[in-house]
Scaffold this motif. Sequence first.
Motif, mmCIF file in Angstrom:
data_model
loop_
_atom_site.group_PDB
_atom_site.id
_atom_site.type_symbol
_atom_site.label_atom_id
_atom_site.label_comp_id
_atom_site.label_asym_id
_atom_site.label_seq_id
_atom_site.Cartn_x
_atom_site.Cartn_y
_atom_site.Cartn_z
ATOM 1 N N ARG A 1 0.839 -1.196 0.000
ATOM 2 C CA ARG A 1 0.000 0.000 0.000
ATOM 3 C C ARG A 1 0.873 1.244 0.000
ATOM 4 O O ARG A 1 1.946 1.262 0.615
ATOM 5 C CB ARG A 1 -0.908 0.011 1.231
ATOM 6 C CG ARG A 1 -1.996 -1.039 1.199
ATOM 7 C CD ARG A 1 -3.170 -0.542 0.407
ATOM 8 N NE ARG A 1 -4.191 -1.576 0.224
ATOM 9 C CZ ARG A 1 -5.315 -1.381 -0.406
ATOM 10 N NH1 ARG A 1 -5.586 -0.193 -0.929
ATOM 11 N NH2 ARG A 1 -6.191 -2.350 -0.549
ATOM 12 N N LEU A 2 0.395 2.294 -0.668
ATOM 13 C CA LEU A 2 1.204 3.504 -0.803
ATOM 14 C C LEU A 2 0.328 4.750 -0.726
ATOM 15 O O LEU A 2 -0.891 4.698 -0.915
ATOM 16 C CB LEU A 2 1.980 3.478 -2.114
ATOM 17 C CG LEU A 2 1.171 3.318 -3.414
ATOM 18 C CD1 LEU A 2 0.695 4.658 -3.953
ATOM 19 C CD2 LEU A 2 1.992 2.602 -4.469
ATOM 20 N N ILE A 3 0.989 5.862 -0.460
ATOM 21 C CA ILE A 3 0.356 7.181 -0.423
ATOM 22 C C ILE A 3 1.148 8.106 -1.344
ATOM 23 O O ILE A 3 2.383 8.052 -1.389
ATOM 24 C CB ILE A 3 0.355 7.764 1.009
ATOM 25 C CG1 ILE A 3 -0.540 6.916 1.938
ATOM 26 C CG2 ILE A 3 -0.116 9.217 1.011
ATOM 27 C CD1 ILE A 3 -2.019 6.980 1.629
ATOM 28 N N VAL A 4 0.437 8.970 -2.084
ATOM 29 C CA VAL A 4 1.114 10.007 -2.866
ATOM 30 C C VAL A 4 0.622 11.371 -2.387
ATOM 31 O O VAL A 4 -0.564 11.564 -2.111
ATOM 32 C CB VAL A 4 0.872 9.845 -4.387
ATOM 33 C CG1 VAL A 4 1.616 8.639 -4.921
ATOM 34 C CG2 VAL A 4 -0.608 9.756 -4.722
ATOM 35 N N ARG A 5 1.566 12.303 -2.288
ATOM 36 C CA ARG A 5 1.242 13.635 -1.780
ATOM 37 C C ARG A 5 1.802 14.711 -2.695
ATOM 38 O O ARG A 5 2.840 14.522 -3.341
ATOM 39 C CB ARG A 5 1.793 13.850 -0.367
ATOM 40 C CG ARG A 5 1.339 12.827 0.649
ATOM 41 C CD ARG A 5 1.756 13.220 2.063
ATOM 42 N NE ARG A 5 0.859 14.216 2.631
ATOM 43 C CZ ARG A 5 1.209 15.438 2.975
ATOM 44 N NH1 ARG A 5 2.446 15.865 2.796
ATOM 45 N NH2 ARG A 5 0.335 16.279 3.496
ATOM 46 N N GLN A 6 1.122 15.797 -2.737
ATOM 47 C CA GLN A 6 1.606 16.989 -3.421
ATOM 48 C C GLN A 6 2.579 17.695 -2.488
ATOM 49 O O GLN A 6 2.319 17.834 -1.293
ATOM 50 C CB GLN A 6 0.423 17.885 -3.742
ATOM 51 C CG GLN A 6 0.755 19.205 -4.391
ATOM 52 C CD GLN A 6 -0.509 19.981 -4.687
ATOM 53 O OE1 GLN A 6 -1.169 19.769 -5.700
ATOM 54 N NE2 GLN A 6 -0.874 20.879 -3.780
ATOM 55 N N ALA A 7 3.711 18.130 -3.042
ATOM 56 C CA ALA A 7 4.738 18.730 -2.186
ATOM 57 C C ALA A 7 4.370 20.144 -1.746
ATOM 58 O O ALA A 7 4.581 20.517 -0.586
ATOM 59 C CB ALA A 7 6.074 18.736 -2.915
ATOM 60 N N SER A 8 3.833 20.938 -2.664
ATOM 61 C CA SER A 8 3.515 22.329 -2.308
ATOM 62 C C SER A 8 2.294 22.802 -3.100
ATOM 63 O O SER A 8 2.302 22.768 -4.331
ATOM 64 C CB SER A 8 4.712 23.221 -2.605
ATOM 65 O OG SER A 8 4.449 24.557 -2.255
ATOM 66 N N PRO A 9 1.237 23.253 -2.391
ATOM 67 C CA PRO A 9 1.086 23.149 -0.942
ATOM 68 C C PRO A 9 0.935 21.688 -0.522
ATOM 69 O O PRO A 9 0.379 20.876 -1.263
ATOM 70 C CB PRO A 9 -0.193 23.953 -0.662
ATOM 71 C CG PRO A 9 -0.961 23.861 -1.941
ATOM 72 C CD PRO A 9 0.051 23.858 -3.039
ATOM 73 N N SER A 10 1.426 21.368 0.649
ATOM 74 C CA SER A 10 1.502 19.985 1.106
ATOM 75 C C SER A 10 0.105 19.430 1.397
ATOM 76 O O SER A 10 -0.618 19.951 2.246
ATOM 77 C CB SER A 10 2.363 19.921 2.374
ATOM 78 O OG SER A 10 2.441 18.604 2.844
ATOM 79 N N ILE A 11 -0.259 18.359 0.654
ATOM 80 C CA ILE A 11 -1.570 17.730 0.847
ATOM 81 C C ILE A 11 -1.537 16.312 0.293
ATOM 82 O O ILE A 11 -0.851 16.040 -0.680
ATOM 83 C CB ILE A 11 -2.691 18.548 0.152
ATOM 84 C CG1 ILE A 11 -4.075 18.002 0.511
ATOM 85 C CG2 ILE A 11 -2.477 18.583 -1.330
ATOM 86 C CD1 ILE A 11 -4.479 18.159 1.939
ATOM 87 N N THR A 12 -2.260 15.425 0.920
ATOM 88 C CA THR A 12 -2.372 14.049 0.426
ATOM 89 C C THR A 12 -3.274 14.031 -0.800
ATOM 90 O O THR A 12 -4.411 14.491 -0.770
ATOM 91 C CB THR A 12 -2.956 13.128 1.512
ATOM 92 O OG1 THR A 12 -2.027 13.057 2.609
ATOM 93 C CG2 THR A 12 -3.195 11.727 0.973
ATOM 94 N N MET A 13 -2.748 13.469 -1.894
ATOM 95 C CA MET A 13 -3.488 13.420 -3.155
ATOM 96 C C MET A 13 -4.190 12.091 -3.369
ATOM 97 O O MET A 13 -5.235 12.030 -4.021
ATOM 98 C CB MET A 13 -2.541 13.674 -4.331
ATOM 99 C CG MET A 13 -1.931 15.059 -4.341
ATOM 100 S SD MET A 13 -3.174 16.350 -4.605
ATOM 101 C CE MET A 13 -3.661 16.001 -6.299
ATOM 102 N N GLY A 14 -3.628 11.014 -2.848
ATOM 103 C CA GLY A 14 -4.258 9.719 -3.072
ATOM 104 C C GLY A 14 -3.422 8.584 -2.529
ATOM 105 O O GLY A 14 -2.418 8.787 -1.835
ATOM 106 N N GLY A 15 -3.849 7.391 -2.834
ATOM 107 C CA GLY A 15 -3.140 6.196 -2.375
ATOM 108 C C GLY A 15 -3.592 5.010 -3.197
ATOM 109 O O GLY A 15 -4.502 5.104 -4.022
#
Length: 611
Positions: A335-349
């Motif tokens: 399982r994994l998570i992907v996040r946007q670096a700036s602005p910092s927010i969880t985008m999905g998984g």
Amino acid sequence: MYVIGTAGHVDHGKTTLVQALTGINPDRLHEEQRRGMTIELGFAWLTLPSGREISLVDVPGHERFIKHMLAGVGGFDGALLVIAADESVMPQTREHLAIIDLLDIRHGLVVVTKADMVDPAWLPLVLDDIRTQLSGSALAQAPLVVVAARTGQGIDTLRQALDDLVNTLAVPVRRDEPARLWVDRVFSIDGFGAVVTGTLLADSLAVGMEVEVAPRGLRARIRGLQMHRSKIDVAQPGTRVAINLAGISHHDIQRGDLITVPQAIVATQRIDVRLQVAGIAPRAVSQGMHLDLFVGAAETRCRVTTLEGDAIAPGDSGLVQLHLDQPLPLWRGDRLIVRQASPSITMGGGKVIDAHPARHRRLRPEVIASLTALERATPADLCWAVVRGQLCRVSDVISQTHLSGDVVQQTLASMAMVVRFADDWVADSAMLDQVRQKTDKALASYVTRSPLRIGMPREELRRRLDLAAAAFDVLLLFWQQWYEPCGDGLIRPRGYQVQLTAAQQQVVARSLALLISTPYMPPEVSVERELLAYMQASGWVMEVAEGMVFHHQAWHEIVTWVLTTIDTQGSVSVAQLRDRFDTTRKYALAVMEYLDNKRITRRRDDVRVRF
């Protein structure tokens, strides 16, 4: 053993709650205790009313430390979503809840803390608001427990609720996968050396085992194991464990490394994933987007290739291929998570479908159909995807399916369309039949073109079949009831014999009689090249130079004498050979040069010695 972790907004009382439950302050850093805010992962453990033990992981709630939170949450079996009664659901509550959903953590409790900080009349309204905001999430129906950690209110009720939660957990004991532990902490203890901690995800680890630190490829030995500060000999899957490693420095290991069995996992920089875009994501995940990837305790940047369209909208899912900046030791199903670096927010998984895929072209129906099928694949499906149309090693099936050796062996044994041979080799039975038909056809064609050849060169046959050398060799062993080696590097159907015409038989007889009449100075024989090659392959003659052919009896006698003389005298000269067999220098020199070319002898000054 189960691992339960906290989640929730900063300053909602997660650490205080853990300390009230366990008596252990998980904030181990001086800076954390000074600021009253969790920065790093904290660990504690608890004995439940039933007598069972669980591990508790306390994660930071501040948005600046979300990476640290992600390093711990991947090993959770259940979650304690902590919400302060005086603030209710806050931004980091929503993000942590989204991460719980994306990692498919389906079991947990909602703990409403700081109940002593609000008017009792307001509490039912707060609980209603919390339940409303949890609607549609994995914890929408989770039990809701109200506590005041500082006064002890509700703590015993929470302990019982945790006991009840453990009864609902059905975490698979993944012994069909190699042992894997993501390192979330590494340090050194004087007199003991390197120590790492993490949650063991599969199989077991034991004192004395050799392990690999992936993706670095470093080897170490397990000197000691501890669970909840008690020494153990074997760590079982699902447990929080500390590992004392021998043969390696703690400077050579870092958070995000993987402890596993040697050569079990090959690091990858490209993975196929079913990506679920979070409902809280501010925008769609689109083609070519660069994101931060988190798996276990590891992280790296990645680039997205969308396979089904140009973008995946918040709340939707789609197939993607992720191209990683750094290699990670990933496993199918991680399982994994992907996040946007700036602005910092969880985008999905999402979940890894294939950890070692080929590079895909976008919007290809066949690629989408293949990955969709792979998502639902059983062990038999996975094994067949590797073996179909192939001749390969069992070890290749293990490495490509990410199944354990035992599971692969049992699965292959149950598959009627798979042929097993030579211990470590398997093949698609239909493909094997086709290869045998091609072999028969190739040999028959060769015999038709060259009726006087006793067999076909092995290398020529291998190229015609388009097989790797190792696969070709093992296949010929498997098929030895139908094919046999002959001559020097030749292969033929078992029992095949060249059929000479009456005229050819007469030529052979005359030539052999002529050669034996003057064995050491043989006259030139008038024989067509194909027939002469047949006579040599049959062992009747030996051609040492153009037009110089010896009878096999004379040749055997000469070679035996040369080697015996070298062994007894240390060397032999052309003159000695000439004199021994009462021949001429022309014949003696031709014999010596032939033996040199065949690496039977070698020249040293004016004499020959063994090669």
